[in-house]
Design a protein around this motif. Structure first.
Motif, PDB file in Angstrom:
ATOM      1  N   GLY A 101      52.171  25.467  40.007  1.00  0.00           N
ATOM      2  CA  GLY A 101      51.548  26.215  39.230  1.00  0.00           C
ATOM      3  C   GLY A 101      51.216  27.462  39.377  1.00  0.00           C
ATOM      4  O   GLY A 101      51.844  28.329  38.463  1.00  0.00           O
ATOM      5  N   VAL A 102      50.649  27.939  40.571  1.00  0.00           N
ATOM      6  CA  VAL A 102      50.168  29.363  40.670  1.00  0.00           C
ATOM      7  C   VAL A 102      51.764  29.822  41.442  1.00  0.00           C
ATOM      8  O   VAL A 102      51.887  31.443  40.750  1.00  0.00           O
ATOM      9  CB  VAL A 102      49.217  29.846  42.104  1.00  0.00           C
ATOM     10  N   ASN A 151      49.298  28.427  33.844  1.00  0.00           N
ATOM     11  CA  ASN A 151      48.381  29.303  32.472  1.00  0.00           C
ATOM     12  C   ASN A 151      48.640  30.416  32.933  1.00  0.00           C
ATOM     13  O   ASN A 151      47.118  31.272  32.217  1.00  0.00           O
ATOM     14  CB  ASN A 151      48.364  28.267  32.127  1.00  0.00           C
ATOM     15  N   LEU A 152      47.984  31.147  34.182  1.00  0.00           N
ATOM     16  CA  LEU A 152      46.752  31.671  35.035  1.00  0.00           C
ATOM     17  C   LEU A 152      47.454  33.270  34.539  1.00  0.00           C
ATOM     18  O   LEU A 152      48.067  33.274  33.964  1.00  0.00           O
ATOM     19  CB  LEU A 152      47.178  31.802  36.703  1.00  0.00           C
ATOM     20  N   ASN A 153      46.521  33.975  33.617  1.00  0.00           N
ATOM     21  CA  ASN A 153      46.937  35.402  33.265  1.00  0.00           C
ATOM     22  C   ASN A 153      47.588  36.138  34.261  1.00  0.00           C
ATOM     23  O   ASN A 153      48.364  37.067  33.686  1.00  0.00           O
ATOM     24  CB  ASN A 153      45.896  35.697  32.506  1.00  0.00           C
ATOM     25  N   GLU A 154      46.142  36.243  35.470  1.00  0.00           N
ATOM     26  CA  GLU A 154      47.149  37.279  36.236  1.00  0.00           C
ATOM     27  C   GLU A 154      47.148  36.437  37.780  1.00  0.00           C
ATOM     28  O   GLU A 154      46.373  36.175  38.241  1.00  0.00           O
ATOM     29  CB  GLU A 154      46.524  38.751  36.345  1.00  0.00           C
ATOM     30  N   VAL A 155      48.315  36.132  38.551  1.00  0.00           N
ATOM     31  CA  VAL A 155      47.751  36.301  40.000  1.00  0.00           C
ATOM     32  C   VAL A 155      48.753  37.615  41.195  1.00  0.00           C
ATOM     33  O   VAL A 155      49.313  38.183  41.042  1.00  0.00           O
ATOM     34  CB  VAL A 155      49.324  34.809  39.873  1.00  0.00           C
ATOM     35  N   THR A 156      47.211  36.888  41.945  1.00  0.00           N
ATOM     36  CA  THR A 156      47.601  38.096  43.191  1.00  0.00           C
ATOM     37  C   THR A 156      48.074  37.309  44.506  1.00  0.00           C
ATOM     38  O   THR A 156      46.902  36.223  44.276  1.00  0.00           O
ATOM     39  CB  THR A 156      46.333  39.157  43.267  1.00  0.00           C
ATOM     40  N   TYR A 231      51.873  22.556  28.934  1.00  0.00           N
ATOM     41  CA  TYR A 231      51.755  21.255  29.910  1.00  0.00           C
ATOM     42  C   TYR A 231      51.212  20.150  28.891  1.00  0.00           C
ATOM     43  O   TYR A 231      51.574  19.073  29.443  1.00  0.00           O
ATOM     44  CB  TYR A 231      51.344  21.730  31.108  1.00  0.00           C
ATOM     45  N   TRP A 232      50.156  20.024  28.249  1.00  0.00           N
ATOM     46  CA  TRP A 232      49.981  19.250  27.841  1.00  0.00           C
ATOM     47  C   TRP A 232      50.574  18.268  26.816  1.00  0.00           C
ATOM     48  O   TRP A 232      50.467  16.800  27.129  1.00  0.00           O
ATOM     49  CB  TRP A 232      48.296  19.499  26.503  1.00  0.00           C
ATOM     50  N   ALA A 233      51.750  18.935  26.436  1.00  0.00           N
ATOM     51  CA  ALA A 233      52.215  17.885  25.330  1.00  0.00           C
ATOM     52  C   ALA A 233      53.583  16.660  26.660  1.00  0.00           C
ATOM     53  O   ALA A 233      53.882  15.607  27.070  1.00  0.00           O
ATOM     54  CB  ALA A 233      53.618  18.654  25.280  1.00  0.00           C
ATOM     55  N   LEU A 234      53.383  17.754  27.988  1.00  0.00           N
ATOM     56  CA  LEU A 234      54.411  17.133  29.440  1.00  0.00           C
ATOM     57  C   LEU A 234      53.444  15.913  30.003  1.00  0.00           C
ATOM     58  O   LEU A 234      53.659  15.136  30.106  1.00  0.00           O
ATOM     59  CB  LEU A 234      54.805  18.280  29.730  1.00  0.00           C
ATOM     60  N   THR A 314      39.123  24.238  30.816  1.00  0.00           N
ATOM     61  CA  THR A 314      40.136  24.981  29.830  1.00  0.00           C
ATOM     62  C   THR A 314      39.583  26.274  29.439  1.00  0.00           C
ATOM     63  O   THR A 314      39.325  27.443  29.352  1.00  0.00           O
ATOM     64  CB  THR A 314      40.964  24.325  28.920  1.00  0.00           C
ATOM     65  N   VAL A 315      37.869  25.506  28.643  1.00  0.00           N
ATOM     66  CA  VAL A 315      37.166  26.861  28.311  1.00  0.00           C
ATOM     67  C   VAL A 315      36.680  27.664  29.488  1.00  0.00           C
ATOM     68  O   VAL A 315      36.181  28.594  29.149  1.00  0.00           O
ATOM     69  CB  VAL A 315      37.000  26.922  26.815  1.00  0.00           C
ATOM     70  N   ILE A 316      36.001  27.247  29.777  1.00  0.00           N
ATOM     71  CA  ILE A 316      35.505  28.040  31.462  1.00  0.00           C
ATOM     72  C   ILE A 316      36.583  28.701  32.240  1.00  0.00           C
ATOM     73  O   ILE A 316      36.613  30.230  32.795  1.00  0.00           O
ATOM     74  CB  ILE A 316      34.978  27.073  32.565  1.00  0.00           C
ATOM     75  N   ALA A 317      37.753  28.767  32.272  1.00  0.00           N
ATOM     76  CA  ALA A 317      39.140  29.292  33.113  1.00  0.00           C
ATOM     77  C   ALA A 317      39.290  30.946  31.535  1.00  0.00           C
ATOM     78  O   ALA A 317      39.449  31.598  32.264  1.00  0.00           O
ATOM     79  CB  ALA A 317      40.004  28.079  33.312  1.00  0.00           C
ATOM     80  N   HIS A 318      39.079  29.677  30.714  1.00  0.00           N
ATOM     81  CA  HIS A 318      40.018  30.939  29.421  1.00  0.00           C
ATOM     82  C   HIS A 318      39.460  31.034  28.114  1.00  0.00           C
ATOM     83  O   HIS A 318      39.205  30.615  27.398  1.00  0.00           O
ATOM     84  CB  HIS A 318      41.233  30.606  28.400  1.00  0.00           C
TER      85      HIS A 318
END
Length: 360
Positions: A101-102, A151-156, A231-234, A314-318
């Protein structure tokens, strides 16, 4: 009509009729079978790492803890000494899903191609789960873990390493809890490790093809309806297609829908409020423990707690998502369930046709 009245046909076997039998299936509770121990261990595996991250000021890594703790959900009600191997294998597969996912978030963000890759990974791991006797809905776990981190906003690179280290440490902590259990006496509710079968015998089957097909279609339709949370549909299609007993698809689908709707309603105040990390530290382990206690006793109740946990994470992450997350989850759930139901109906029709030709 009294229960002792003489009747003929199905009503004689079920005096209450189909309606009452359906209601009993919907509300019935199976007896506890080591579920409390599973729930407590899963809750502890979440609570301790969450407290450590809170002390370090890293609530953004709560999701990695949540999925790392999935390792404790494998080898359910298997003797702890035998469960160590299964838990290590299942935990490794979940860790692979997290990092998949990352990678998708970094190179294929919010793309339907990334969702297709997740569906393929889940379809490959589910047969491994059956072959190795993991006793868990592994395909569902893979879709949920990989989808959440896609669904991460930015990956480093540093963030990717921190996610990996956090999920791995949590999984190893869960293994440590199981090892501590193995030092005690096995309870009557546990059983020896299940026998394994060749992986090829489970991979190259019609069930795997149907699971992959339903996942791909659900991913595409979910992406068209709500790209942010497709991905929730999946995941919802995997709920139906990774389980046996297709003849019970009606009651299982109703359980899923009711549990999701009720869970979304319960979680709505939390989404509007945007809870603090302390609230998450308290609620996430509690909800995880309750999920494991109820998910095999009554699936609707278990799904209700799963939904609350998913929306809270989800709300904690976003934090800016707000209550719209619940609405999008319901839309994606409807899409995924529809794909799963259609897949099961086609399978049932194919089975009946095969049986009819066999009789001829």
């Amino acid at each position: 009509m009294s229960p002792t009245s003489s009747t003929s046909g199905p009503a004689a076997a079920d005096p209450g009729g189909h309606g009452q039998r359906f209601w009993r299936e919907l509300t019935s509770m199976s007896p506890l079978n080591g579920d409390i121990q599973v729930g407590v261990k899963a809750g502890i595996c979440l609570l301790v790492p969450l407290l450590i991250l809170l002390g370090l000021g890293r609530p953004d890594l709560f999701g990695a803890v949540g999925f790392g703790a999935f390792s404790t959900l494998f080898a359910r009600n298997i003797q702890p000494r035998a469960a160590l191997r299964i838990q290590a294998e299942g935990g490794s597969a979940v860790l692979g899903a997290v990092m998949l996912g990352v990678a998708i978030s970094a190179f294929l963000p919010k793309s339907v191609a990334g969702l297709f890759i997740i569906a393929a990974y889940a379809s490959v791991i589910q047969p491994l789960n059956q072959a190795r006797g993991w006793r868990a809905p592994a395909g569902l776990f893979m879709g949920f873990a990989a989808g959440a981190f896609s669904n991460l906003n930015e990956v480093t690179w540093p963030l990717a390493g921190q996610i990996f280290a956090t999920a791995l440490a949590t999984s190893l902590f869960g293994l440590g809890l199981t090892w501590l259990q193995s030092l005690g006496r096995n309870t009557p509710a546990t059983s020896p490790a299940p026998t394994t079968v060749p992986y090829r015998s489970k991979l190259f089957t019609a069930d795997t093809v149907w699971m992959l097909t339903a996942g791909l279609v659900a991913a595409l339709l979910g992406w068209l309806v709500t790209p942010e949370h497709a991905y929730w549909a999946l995941v919802c299609s995997l709920v139906l297609t990774t389980r046996p007993l297709r003849h019970r698809w009606k009651i299982r689908t109703l359980h899923r829908v009711l549990g999701t709707v009720i869970g979304a309603v319960i979680a709505m105040p939390l989404l509007v409020w945007t809870p603090s990390p302390w609230v998450a530290v308290i609620l996430l382990p509690l909800v995880q423990a309750l999920t494991e206690i109820f998910v095999l006793r009554n699936y609707a109740v278990g799904v209700m707690f799963i939904t609350v946990q998913a929306l809270l994470m989800t709300v904690i992450a976003h934090p800016a998502s707000g209550p719209d997350v619940a609405v999008e989850r319901l839309l994606a759930t409807a899409v995924g369930l529809g794909c799963g139901i259609v897949t099961i109906l086609i399978q049932l029709l194919a089975d009946r046709r095969r049986q009819r030709h066999g009789k001829d």
